[in-house]
Design an enzyme around this catalytic site. Structure first.
Site, mmCIF file in Angstrom:
data_model
loop_
_atom_site.group_PDB
_atom_site.id
_atom_site.type_symbol
_atom_site.label_atom_id
_atom_site.label_comp_id
_atom_site.label_asym_id
_atom_site.label_seq_id
_atom_site.Cartn_x
_atom_site.Cartn_y
_atom_site.Cartn_z
ATOM 1 N N ASN A 118 0.942 -1.222 0.155
ATOM 2 C CA ASN A 118 0.129 0.023 0.015
ATOM 3 C C ASN A 118 0.978 1.306 0.225
ATOM 4 O O ASN A 118 1.690 1.469 1.024
ATOM 5 C CB ASN A 118 -1.054 0.172 1.292
ATOM 6 C CG ASN A 118 -1.856 1.255 1.160
ATOM 7 O OD1 ASN A 118 -1.588 2.080 0.713
ATOM 8 N ND2 ASN A 118 -3.227 0.821 1.753
ATOM 9 N N VAL A 119 0.567 2.067 -0.992
ATOM 10 C CA VAL A 119 1.661 3.185 -1.167
ATOM 11 C C VAL A 119 1.640 4.253 -0.035
ATOM 12 O O VAL A 119 2.417 5.015 0.171
ATOM 13 C CB VAL A 119 1.733 3.956 -2.566
ATOM 14 C CG1 VAL A 119 2.244 2.975 -3.645
ATOM 15 C CG2 VAL A 119 0.332 4.366 -2.629
ATOM 16 N N SER A 143 -2.949 13.780 -15.983
ATOM 17 C CA SER A 143 -4.374 13.301 -16.432
ATOM 18 C C SER A 143 -5.029 14.701 -17.300
ATOM 19 O O SER A 143 -4.377 15.519 -17.209
ATOM 20 C CB SER A 143 -5.302 13.122 -15.154
ATOM 21 O OG SER A 143 -6.358 13.001 -15.465
ATOM 22 N N TYR A 146 -9.061 14.423 -7.038
ATOM 23 C CA TYR A 146 -8.348 13.918 -8.301
ATOM 24 C C TYR A 146 -7.756 14.792 -9.129
ATOM 25 O O TYR A 146 -6.708 15.142 -9.476
ATOM 26 C CB TYR A 146 -9.530 12.948 -9.071
ATOM 27 C CG TYR A 146 -8.664 12.011 -10.213
ATOM 28 C CD1 TYR A 146 -8.291 10.612 -9.985
ATOM 29 C CD2 TYR A 146 -8.580 12.691 -11.510
ATOM 30 C CE1 TYR A 146 -7.659 10.176 -10.723
ATOM 31 C CE2 TYR A 146 -7.987 11.752 -12.614
ATOM 32 C CZ TYR A 146 -7.483 10.577 -12.159
ATOM 33 O OH TYR A 146 -6.976 9.832 -13.229
ATOM 34 N N ALA A 162 -7.485 18.014 -8.173
ATOM 35 C CA ALA A 162 -6.239 18.625 -7.449
ATOM 36 C C ALA A 162 -5.000 17.993 -7.392
ATOM 37 O O ALA A 162 -4.016 18.556 -7.536
ATOM 38 C CB ALA A 162 -6.880 18.960 -5.898
ATOM 39 N N LYS A 198 -3.821 15.754 -9.434
ATOM 40 C CA LYS A 198 -3.286 15.801 -11.007
ATOM 41 C C LYS A 198 -2.737 17.112 -11.512
ATOM 42 O O LYS A 198 -2.075 17.164 -12.016
ATOM 43 C CB LYS A 198 -4.453 15.197 -11.964
ATOM 44 C CG LYS A 198 -4.796 13.774 -11.943
ATOM 45 C CD LYS A 198 -3.387 12.904 -11.780
ATOM 46 C CE LYS A 198 -3.840 11.402 -11.922
ATOM 47 N NZ LYS A 198 -2.733 10.420 -11.799
ATOM 48 N N ILE A 227 -8.460 6.185 -21.094
ATOM 49 C CA ILE A 227 -7.921 4.920 -21.209
ATOM 50 C C ILE A 227 -8.354 3.706 -20.792
ATOM 51 O O ILE A 227 -8.891 3.705 -19.490
ATOM 52 C CB ILE A 227 -6.343 4.907 -20.619
ATOM 53 C CG1 ILE A 227 -5.519 6.086 -21.055
ATOM 54 C CG2 ILE A 227 -5.459 3.568 -21.113
ATOM 55 C CD1 ILE A 227 -5.419 6.293 -22.629
HETATM 56 N N1 LIG Z 1 -7.540 5.159 -16.931
HETATM 57 C C1 LIG Z 1 -7.486 6.397 -17.305
HETATM 58 O O1 LIG Z 1 -8.070 6.755 -18.235
HETATM 59 C C2 LIG Z 1 -6.581 7.459 -16.958
HETATM 60 C C3 LIG Z 1 -6.444 8.922 -17.409
HETATM 61 C C4 LIG Z 1 -5.487 9.572 -16.871
HETATM 62 C C5 LIG Z 1 -4.648 9.161 -15.711
HETATM 63 N N2 LIG Z 1 -4.726 7.784 -15.249
HETATM 64 C C6 LIG Z 1 -3.982 7.474 -14.185
HETATM 65 O O2 LIG Z 1 -3.062 6.468 -14.184
HETATM 66 C C7 LIG Z 1 -2.873 5.811 -12.941
HETATM 67 C C8 LIG Z 1 -3.420 4.342 -13.175
HETATM 68 O O3 LIG Z 1 -4.789 4.360 -13.525
HETATM 69 P P1 LIG Z 1 -5.498 3.072 -14.098
HETATM 70 O O4 LIG Z 1 -6.468 3.573 -14.785
HETATM 71 O O5 LIG Z 1 -4.303 2.124 -14.605
HETATM 72 O O6 LIG Z 1 -6.140 2.502 -12.758
HETATM 73 P P2 LIG Z 1 -6.422 0.900 -12.197
HETATM 74 O O7 LIG Z 1 -7.512 1.058 -11.340
HETATM 75 O O8 LIG Z 1 -6.439 -0.143 -13.332
HETATM 76 O O9 LIG Z 1 -4.878 0.805 -11.432
HETATM 77 C C9 LIG Z 1 -4.552 1.230 -10.284
HETATM 78 C C10 LIG Z 1 -3.252 0.951 -9.703
HETATM 79 O O10 LIG Z 1 -3.194 1.254 -8.439
HETATM 80 C C11 LIG Z 1 -3.168 0.577 -7.508
HETATM 81 N N3 LIG Z 1 -3.331 1.381 -6.082
HETATM 82 C C12 LIG Z 1 -4.394 2.065 -5.746
HETATM 83 N N4 LIG Z 1 -4.396 2.564 -4.553
HETATM 84 C C13 LIG Z 1 -3.211 1.988 -4.002
HETATM 85 C C14 LIG Z 1 -2.557 1.976 -2.908
HETATM 86 N N5 LIG Z 1 -3.167 2.566 -1.816
HETATM 87 N N6 LIG Z 1 -1.202 1.533 -2.621
HETATM 88 C C15 LIG Z 1 -0.887 0.700 -3.717
HETATM 89 N N7 LIG Z 1 -1.339 0.839 -4.961
HETATM 90 C C16 LIG Z 1 -2.464 1.310 -5.275
HETATM 91 C C17 LIG Z 1 -3.758 -0.445 -7.687
HETATM 92 O O11 LIG Z 1 -3.629 -1.543 -7.117
HETATM 93 C C18 LIG Z 1 -3.602 -0.688 -9.274
HETATM 94 O O12 LIG Z 1 -2.645 -1.484 -9.470
HETATM 95 C C19 LIG Z 1 -3.690 6.772 -11.906
HETATM 96 O O13 LIG Z 1 -2.738 7.435 -11.473
HETATM 97 C C20 LIG Z 1 -4.892 7.415 -12.763
HETATM 98 O O14 LIG Z 1 -5.168 8.447 -12.013
HETATM 99 C C21 LIG Z 1 -5.690 7.028 -15.738
#
Ligand SMILES: NC(=O)c1ccc[n+]([C@@H]2O[C@H](COP(=O)([O-])OP(=O)(O)OC[C@H]3O[C@@H](n4cnc5c(N)ncnc54)[C@H](O)[C@@H]3O)[C@@H](O)[C@H]2O)c1
Length: 244
Positions: free
Chosen positions: A63-64, A135, A148, A150, A152, A181
């Site tokens: 957990n980060v 993002s 979110y 804030a 980003k 995505i």
């Molecule tokens: N999917 C999109 O459209 C999109 C667009 C812009 C930015 N993002 C960003 O990309 C990043 C990844 O998102 P994603 O779409 O792959 O989401 P996802 O839900 O597929 O993956 C999220 C990951 O974060 C991990 N995670 C969440 N909380 C955690 C914690 N407390 N400790 C450790 N790990 C934790 C999860 O285990 C998972 O591996 C995020 O920062 C998200 O904001 C996603």
């Protein structure tokens, strides 16, 4: 997964990817490993993550927001060349509430900076590349995603600030700004009219894949981007180009 780069591009390099158990982080971890890096992928649900054939990932349940766990991950590494802090999520409209606001900020902002600052001394030994995840909400406000957006917005500023601060150590700091995505995070949007609006605003008329973001992260991590520092690169199919 397709290959754009030589398969030994990251040979001898060590990468750490948070959020490496799903979506963009997982695709990035796999892509870097497929191109020769030794990859440690941390996140939630590490025990259930399926990794594609032929890819060697060191998956760890971390957990980060747990400082001690982050410290022990860094302590376990003998070197670190590439850092991708991709862990994150959103609580949607609940983010208006104080507790939820703090919860999202602690993962999407504080833990990102904490991981980078813990990794910095190890990266400074030989230099490297940090790629943050911004993002579309780095550019736009989020009426329903106040924490979110804030976080980003701040990720962009952290990227620029550390690009300047770490340059003397030969560490480049950049960010990608993914558009929409297809990942488990995006799958939470179950409002079809909203999905239609997002697609119609995107000139390429489709959502991106996690691999399409991973490839750009790999480019920024590589020597092909050796003079790119402090940049925020949209990976959005042109979403930012349109006014409607
Ligand atoms: N999917 C999109 O459209 C999109 C667009 C812009 C930015 N993002 C960003 O990309 C990043 C990844 O998102 P994603 O779409 O792959 O989401 P996802 O839900 O597929 O993956 C999220 C990951 O974060 C991990 N995670 C969440 N909380 C955690 C914690 N407390 N400790 C450790 N790990 C934790 C999860 O285990 C998972 O591996 C995020 O920062 C998200 O904001 C996603």
């Amino acid at each position: 997964m397709t290959t754009m780069f030589m398969s030994n591009l990251f040979e001898g390099k060590v990468a750490l990817v948070s959020g490496g158990t799903s979506g963009i982080g997982q695709a990035t971890a796999e892509y870097l490993a497929r191109h020769g890096a030794r990859v440690v992928a941390i996140g939630l649900g590490a025990d259930t993550t399926v990794v594609a054939d032929g890819v060697q990932l060191d998956l760890r349940e971390v957990n980060v927001t747990d400082d001690e766990s982050l410290k022990s991950v860094i302590q376990s590494l003998d070197r670190l060349d590439i850092l991708v802090p991709a862990a994150g999520g959103t609580l949607g409209e609940k983010e208006m509430e104080w507790e939820a606001f703090n919860q999202v900020l602690s993962v999407q902002l504080n833990a990102v900076y904490r991981l980078i600052s813990l990794a910095y001394p190890l990266m400074a030994k030989q230099g490297g590349s940090i790629i943050n995840i911004a993002s579309m909400f780095s550019y736009f406000g989020g009426g329903k995603l106040v924490a979110y957006s804030a976080a980003k917005g701040a990720i962009v500023q952290i990227t620029k600030s550390l690009a300047e601060a770490y340059a003397p150590d030969n560490i480049r700091v950049n960010a990608v700004a993914p558009g929409w995505i297809t990942t488990p995070l995006l799958a939470k949007i179950d409002d079809q009219p909203r999905i239609d609006r997002l697609l119609s605003r995107t000139p390429m008329k489709r959502f991106g894949s996690a691999e399409e973001v991973a490839k750009v992260i790999a480019f920024l991590a590589s020597d092909a981007a050796s003079f790119v520092n402090g940049a925020v690169l949209p990976v959005d199919g042109g979403y930012l180009t349109t006014a409607i």
